[in-house]
Design an enzyme around this catalytic site. Structure first.
Site, PDB file in Angstrom:
ATOM      1  NE  ARG A 193       6.221 -10.876  -5.573  1.00 28.15           N
ATOM      2  CZ  ARG A 193       6.383 -11.252  -6.956  1.00 28.15           C
ATOM      3  NH1 ARG A 193       5.329 -11.132  -7.757  1.00 28.15           N
ATOM      4  NH2 ARG A 193       7.727 -11.698  -7.546  1.00 28.15           N
ATOM      5  CG  ASN A 204       1.268  -0.548   2.506  1.00 29.74           C
ATOM      6  OD1 ASN A 204       2.350  -0.842   2.395  1.00 29.74           O
ATOM      7  ND2 ASN A 204       0.752  -0.041   1.695  1.00 29.74           N
ATOM      8  CB  THR A 205       4.384   3.511   4.656  1.00 27.95           C
ATOM      9  OG1 THR A 205       5.216   2.727   4.013  1.00 27.95           O
ATOM     10  CG2 THR A 205       4.491   3.337   6.001  1.00 27.95           C
ATOM     11  CG  HIS A 206       0.627   4.517  -1.172  1.00 28.50           C
ATOM     12  ND1 HIS A 206       0.929   3.682  -1.998  1.00 28.50           N
ATOM     13  CD2 HIS A 206       0.016   5.858  -1.788  1.00 28.50           C
ATOM     14  CE1 HIS A 206       0.781   4.171  -3.185  1.00 28.50           C
ATOM     15  NE2 HIS A 206       0.095   5.441  -3.104  1.00 28.50           N
ATOM     16  CG  ASP A 215      -1.751   1.634  -2.049  1.00 28.36           C
ATOM     17  OD1 ASP A 215      -1.033   0.962  -1.109  1.00 28.36           O
ATOM     18  OD2 ASP A 215      -1.109   1.734  -3.303  1.00 28.36           O
TER      19      ASP A 215
END
Length: 197
Positions: A90, A106-108, A144
């Site tokens: 989300r 965050n990881t992407h 992102d």
């Protein structure tokens, strides 16, 4: 360093963090794991490790703003130093981003700023890249788009499918996340990594 982790899925990245914290190789305490869905596997992983869990079920709110407010209040109640998105699917709203500005990680599974969004691996393969990878970044109000803290490259093999490439990226993603969390726990600040874009 106190962490609240948010996850929507199985929580494989979260498991790596929990294991490192439990073994003493990572100086963090996961004070709670939250989800937007009550059947997330990450909740079971956390409960099995004796970590408190909570659910702010998106389906139970009339609109995104009400859900976002509830998520913000519940997460803040644990007084985390950082909030970790561990496969949280989300997009957190402005209230949440403001409450944890510079502290929402965050990881992407792509080398941002290339291939943002929910299908980074698929998009990279379709584009034909020879090198894919992963990013740990500070989440902001965009998708992102926040400041990048660290990245790792993963070569694309001629035989790769989206699944095989994603599995190899996940290995690097877990390792990179543990490095960044270790550095933050040791006193490094997000702004110490690189100039903000």
């Amino acid at each position: 360093m106190r962490i609240v982790a948010l996850a929507s899925g199985s929580g494989s990245n979260l498991q790596a963090v929990m294991d490192a914290a439990a073994s003493g190789t990572l100086d963090v305490e996961i004070v709670a794991v939250g989800s937007d869905t009550p059947d997330a596997g990450a909740l079971a992983r956390a409960a099995a490790a004796g970590i408190e869990t909570f659910v702010v079920d998106f389906a139970r709110f009339d609109d995104r703003a009400a859900w976002n407010h509830a998520l913000t209040v519940k997460t803040a109640s644990y007084a985390p130093d950082y909030v970790l998105s561990s496969g949280f699917m989300r997009i957190a709203g402005p209230e949440f981003i403001a409450a944890f500005e510079g502290r929402y990680l965050n990881t992407h599974p792509a080398l941002l700023p290339a291939f943002p969004g929910a299908h980074g691996v698929r998009d990279a393969l379709r584009y034909g890249v020879k090198v894919a990878g992963c990013t740990v970044h500070v989440a902001d109000a965009g998708v992102d788009t926040g400041p990048i803290l660290a990245q790792a490259a993963v070569p694309v093999l001629d035989t790769d499918t989206e699944q095989t490439l994603h599995e190899r990226i996940k290995v690097q993603e877990r390792n990179l996340l543990l490095v960044v969390l270790g550095e933050l726990a040791a006193g490094k600040a997000p702004e110490d990594y690189a100039p903000r874009r």
